[in-house]
Design a protein around this motif. Structure first.
Motif, PDB file in Angstrom:
ATOM      1  N   ILE A  69       8.063  15.235   6.740  1.00 57.86           N
ATOM      2  CA  ILE A  69       7.570  14.357   5.679  1.00 57.86           C
ATOM      3  C   ILE A  69       8.524  13.180   5.520  1.00 57.86           C
ATOM      4  CG2 ILE A  69       7.091  14.154   3.192  1.00 57.86           C
ATOM      5  CD1 ILE A  69       6.426  17.135   3.174  1.00 57.86           C
ATOM      6  N   ARG A  70       7.961  11.984   5.333  1.00 54.19           N
ATOM      7  CA  ARG A  70       8.745  10.806   4.951  1.00 54.19           C
ATOM      8  C   ARG A  70       7.934  10.004   3.948  1.00 54.19           C
ATOM      9  NH1 ARG A  70      10.699   8.069   9.873  1.00 54.19           N
ATOM     10  NH2 ARG A  70       8.550   7.359  10.092  1.00 54.19           N
ATOM     11  N   GLN A  71       8.488   9.829   2.736  1.00 48.24           N
ATOM     12  CA  GLN A  71       7.781   9.149   1.661  1.00 48.24           C
ATOM     13  C   GLN A  71       8.744   8.247   0.887  1.00 48.24           C
ATOM     14  OE1 GLN A  71       6.145  12.385  -0.656  1.00 48.24           O
ATOM     15  NE2 GLN A  71       4.514  12.819   0.827  1.00 48.24           N
ATOM     16  N   THR A  72       8.174   7.327   0.108  1.00 50.95           N
ATOM     17  CA  THR A  72       8.956   6.413  -0.712  1.00 50.95           C
ATOM     18  C   THR A  72       8.516   6.546  -2.168  1.00 50.95           C
ATOM     19  OG1 THR A  72       9.209   4.830   1.095  1.00 50.95           O
ATOM     20  CG2 THR A  72       9.559   3.991  -1.125  1.00 50.95           C
ATOM     21  N   TYR A  73       9.503   6.562  -3.082  1.00 52.03           N
ATOM     22  CA  TYR A  73       9.239   6.661  -4.519  1.00 52.03           C
ATOM     23  C   TYR A  73       9.948   5.525  -5.244  1.00 52.03           C
ATOM     24  CZ  TYR A  73       7.245  11.299  -3.819  1.00 52.03           C
ATOM     25  OH  TYR A  73       6.447  12.340  -3.427  1.00 52.03           O
ATOM     26  N   GLU A  74       9.325   5.062  -6.329  1.00 51.13           N
ATOM     27  CA  GLU A  74       9.904   4.021  -7.168  1.00 51.13           C
ATOM     28  C   GLU A  74      10.375   4.627  -8.487  1.00 51.13           C
ATOM     29  OE1 GLU A  74      10.434   1.046  -6.138  1.00 51.13           O
ATOM     30  OE2 GLU A  74       9.192   0.997  -4.322  1.00 51.13           O
ATOM     31  N   TYR A  75      11.490   4.087  -8.974  1.00 49.06           N
ATOM     32  CA  TYR A  75      12.018   4.494 -10.277  1.00 49.06           C
ATOM     33  C   TYR A  75      11.195   3.783 -11.353  1.00 49.06           C
ATOM     34  CZ  TYR A  75      15.681   5.741 -13.689  1.00 49.06           C
ATOM     35  OH  TYR A  75      16.384   6.266 -14.756  1.00 49.06           O
ATOM     36  N   THR A 106       3.428   3.753   2.087  1.00 47.99           N
ATOM     37  CA  THR A 106       3.840   2.728   3.038  1.00 47.99           C
ATOM     38  C   THR A 106       3.343   3.077   4.436  1.00 47.99           C
ATOM     39  OG1 THR A 106       5.942   3.701   3.765  1.00 47.99           O
ATOM     40  CG2 THR A 106       5.964   2.495   1.681  1.00 47.99           C
ATOM     41  N   ALA A 107       3.419   2.099   5.335  1.00 46.56           N
ATOM     42  CA  ALA A 107       2.973   2.309   6.714  1.00 46.56           C
ATOM     43  C   ALA A 107       3.887   3.262   7.463  1.00 46.56           C
ATOM     44  CB  ALA A 107       2.896   0.971   7.446  1.00 46.56           C
ATOM     45  N   ASP A 108       5.131   3.479   6.956  1.00 42.43           N
ATOM     46  CA  ASP A 108       6.083   4.365   7.625  1.00 42.43           C
ATOM     47  C   ASP A 108       5.959   5.808   7.175  1.00 42.43           C
ATOM     48  OD1 ASP A 108       7.187   2.290   9.092  1.00 42.43           O
ATOM     49  OD2 ASP A 108       8.645   1.799   7.535  1.00 42.43           O
ATOM     50  N   ASP A 109       5.050   6.112   6.286  1.00 45.58           N
ATOM     51  CA  ASP A 109       4.912   7.471   5.774  1.00 45.58           C
ATOM     52  C   ASP A 109       4.577   8.458   6.886  1.00 45.58           C
ATOM     53  OD1 ASP A 109       5.393   6.541   3.250  1.00 45.58           O
ATOM     54  OD2 ASP A 109       3.407   7.022   2.438  1.00 45.58           O
ATOM     55  N   LEU A 110       5.092   9.648   6.736  1.00 43.27           N
ATOM     56  CA  LEU A 110       4.721  10.794   7.566  1.00 43.27           C
ATOM     57  C   LEU A 110       4.388  11.963   6.637  1.00 43.27           C
ATOM     58  CD1 LEU A 110       7.408  10.745  10.412  1.00 43.27           C
ATOM     59  CD2 LEU A 110       4.983  10.173  10.617  1.00 43.27           C
ATOM     60  N   PRO A 111       3.218  12.590   6.857  1.00 41.10           N
ATOM     61  CA  PRO A 111       2.145  12.195   7.766  1.00 41.10           C
ATOM     62  C   PRO A 111       1.648  10.786   7.446  1.00 41.10           C
ATOM     63  CG  PRO A 111       1.770  14.400   6.880  1.00 41.10           C
ATOM     64  CD  PRO A 111       2.890  13.810   6.097  1.00 41.10           C
ATOM     65  N   ALA A 112       1.050  10.130   8.442  1.00 41.49           N
ATOM     66  CA  ALA A 112       0.606   8.748   8.290  1.00 41.49           C
ATOM     67  C   ALA A 112      -0.408   8.633   7.163  1.00 41.49           C
ATOM     68  CB  ALA A 112      -0.010   8.246   9.597  1.00 41.49           C
ATOM     69  N   PRO A 113      -0.323   7.553   6.363  1.00 43.22           N
ATOM     70  CA  PRO A 113      -1.285   7.373   5.265  1.00 43.22           C
ATOM     71  C   PRO A 113      -2.688   7.146   5.795  1.00 43.22           C
ATOM     72  CG  PRO A 113       0.023   5.382   5.579  1.00 43.22           C
ATOM     73  CD  PRO A 113       0.626   6.431   6.463  1.00 43.22           C
ATOM     74  N   LYS A 114      -3.668   7.494   4.987  1.00 41.08           N
ATOM     75  CA  LYS A 114      -5.052   7.271   5.379  1.00 41.08           C
ATOM     76  C   LYS A 114      -5.333   5.776   5.438  1.00 41.08           C
ATOM     77  CE  LYS A 114      -6.752  11.603   3.415  1.00 41.08           C
ATOM     78  NZ  LYS A 114      -7.681  12.228   2.429  1.00 41.08           N
ATOM     79  N   ALA A 115      -6.238   5.390   6.316  1.00 42.38           N
ATOM     80  CA  ALA A 115      -6.513   3.974   6.565  1.00 42.38           C
ATOM     81  C   ALA A 115      -6.968   3.247   5.310  1.00 42.38           C
ATOM     82  CB  ALA A 115      -7.574   3.838   7.660  1.00 42.38           C
ATOM     83  N   GLU A 116      -7.641   3.957   4.398  1.00 42.77           N
ATOM     84  CA  GLU A 116      -8.181   3.273   3.230  1.00 42.77           C
ATOM     85  C   GLU A 116      -7.115   2.988   2.171  1.00 42.77           C
ATOM     86  OE1 GLU A 116      -9.175   7.722   2.720  1.00 42.77           O
ATOM     87  OE2 GLU A 116      -9.162   6.196   4.297  1.00 42.77           O
ATOM     88  N   LEU A 117      -5.917   3.581   2.331  1.00 40.66           N
ATOM     89  CA  LEU A 117      -4.869   3.361   1.347  1.00 40.66           C
ATOM     90  C   LEU A 117      -4.090   2.108   1.695  1.00 40.66           C
ATOM     91  CD1 LEU A 117      -3.443   6.951   0.796  1.00 40.66           C
ATOM     92  CD2 LEU A 117      -4.896   5.642  -0.745  1.00 40.66           C
ATOM     93  N   SER A 118      -3.860   1.261   0.726  1.00 35.91           N
ATOM     94  CA  SER A 118      -3.044   0.068   0.922  1.00 35.91           C
ATOM     95  C   SER A 118      -1.597   0.466   1.113  1.00 35.91           C
ATOM     96  CB  SER A 118      -3.173  -0.859  -0.285  1.00 35.91           C
ATOM     97  OG  SER A 118      -2.220  -1.899  -0.228  1.00 35.91           O
ATOM     98  N   HIS A 119      -0.829  -0.340   1.891  1.00 35.68           N
ATOM     99  CA  HIS A 119       0.562  -0.009   2.168  1.00 35.68           C
ATOM    100  C   HIS A 119       1.419  -0.077   0.915  1.00 35.68           C
ATOM    101  CE1 HIS A 119       0.939  -4.390   2.092  1.00 35.68           C
ATOM    102  NE2 HIS A 119       2.222  -4.209   1.927  1.00 35.68           N
ATOM    103  N   ASP A 120       0.959  -0.795  -0.136  1.00 33.33           N
ATOM    104  CA  ASP A 120       1.755  -0.870  -1.357  1.00 33.33           C
ATOM    105  C   ASP A 120       1.082  -0.145  -2.523  1.00 33.33           C
ATOM    106  OD1 ASP A 120       0.804  -4.277  -2.383  1.00 33.33           O
ATOM    107  OD2 ASP A 120      -0.359  -2.544  -1.667  1.00 33.33           O
ATOM    108  N   ALA A 121       0.148   0.755  -2.185  1.00 27.81           N
ATOM    109  CA  ALA A 121      -0.522   1.516  -3.233  1.00 27.81           C
ATOM    110  C   ALA A 121       0.462   2.436  -3.927  1.00 27.81           C
ATOM    111  CB  ALA A 121      -1.679   2.334  -2.630  1.00 27.81           C
ATOM    112  N   LEU A 122       0.242   2.647  -5.238  1.00 21.53           N
ATOM    113  CA  LEU A 122       1.120   3.516  -6.007  1.00 21.53           C
ATOM    114  C   LEU A 122       0.342   4.739  -6.473  1.00 21.53           C
ATOM    115  CD1 LEU A 122       3.071   0.969  -8.241  1.00 21.53           C
ATOM    116  CD2 LEU A 122       3.943   2.219  -6.277  1.00 21.53           C
TER     117      LEU A 122
END
Length: 292
Positions: A240-246, A271-287
């Motif tokens: 898994i690789r994910q990004t979180y905002e404070y 983000t586009a670097d997420d693992l597993p890869a994000p679904k195509a319908e999700l925006s790269h900056d979606a929260l």
């Protein structure tokens, strides 16, 4: 390592007129590495000879040499696998990518240079690149933990294999800090894998935890308000690789009664670097919604 007479030994073969017709260049992904880290090199071969070349059929069509600044050649432990025949037409460039780390023992700090030699069989000639420099640096140990490797199928008979997770940090690129995972045997003498996790904010300290399957969960500050969350299995593979905002609350690792671990607090940013890869319908900056 083996001593030679001159630092210029890597490029002696370039002193032929044929070097103007076929050129060889080595590019590295970065110029600083930890001992055992993947040393990925891209060898660019450019053909200006006016002839079509067939390369890659022989195992020695492409060879490598690594030399330290003080004039010692690093002994090669095995031949770098480079076979795979291809045609290179005149005025064209081909690139061969390899990882040199498994084949050269680069366990000492210092400045090195790598050169690549292309052998053209039908000309009975070889062309060597100019040396490309890099540095092997020593990372500072932040944390370590021994763990038992789960057996396949959940078997419990027999003594478990014991390995060790080690988190290290190293300065690179004018003071920026990079966080690394080193996976070793129990003694720490045998390294299975070194992985550059990502850039680390200087004032932060990563938060590591192990789950019931001996997977390593790492949460760390990658920016002023950003946190990166990475999960590795006992073989050092990323799960898994994910990004979180404070946002309202700081992200942190939350262990559960069933032995699993999740991220609590903060807001996940896809983000586009997420693992597993994000679904195509999700925006790269979606929260995502804030985690409870």
């Amino acid at each position: 390592m083996k001593k030679i007479g001159s630092w210029l030994g890597l490029i002696l073969a370039t002193l032929s007129p044929l070097s103007a017709q076929v050129s060889v260049e080595v590019k590295l992904e970065q110029d600083q590495f930890l001992p055992g880290e993947a040393l990925r090199a891209a060898v660019r071969v450019t053909n200006r000879s006016g002839q079509t070349l067939r390369l890659g059929a022989e195992p020695d069509w492409l060879t490598f040499s690594i030399e330290s600044r003080d004039g010692f050649v690093v002994g090669k432990e095995a031949d770098v696998p480079v076979t795979g025949e291809f045609v290179l037409e005149s005025s064209k460039t081909a690139t061969k990518r390899v990882d040199l780390a498994p084949y050269f023992p680069l366990d000492r700090q210092g400045r090195y240079a790598v050169g690549a030699t292309v052998r053209i069989k039908k000309w009975d000639h070889q062309i060597t690149s100019e040396p490309t420099s890099f540095t092997v640096i020593e990372g500072a140990k932040l944390w370590q933990q021994e763990f038992g490797v789960p057996r396949a199928g959940g078997a419990t008979n027999g003594e478990p294999e014991v390995r060790k997770y080690i988190l290290q940090q190293a300065n690179y690129l004018k003071g920026r800090i990079r966080l690394y995972l080193r996976l070793t045997d129990q003694s720490g003498n045998k390294t299975f894998r070194v992985f550059a996790i990502g850039s680390l904010v200087s004032f932060s300290r990563p938060e590591p935890q192990l789950d019931k399957s001996s997977n390593l969960h790492v949460l760390y500050a990658s920016g002023p308000q950003s946190y990166s969350y990475t999960v590795f299995n006992p073989d050092g593979d990323i799960l898994i690789r994910q990004t979180y905002e404070y946002v309202d609350s700081r992200p942190r690792l939350q262990p559960h009664d069933d032995g699993n671990i999740s991220v609590k607090g903060g807001v996940r940013r896809v983000t586009a670097d997420d693992l597993p890869a994000p679904k195509a319908e999700l925006s790269h900056d979606a929260l995502d919604k804030p985690q409870p």
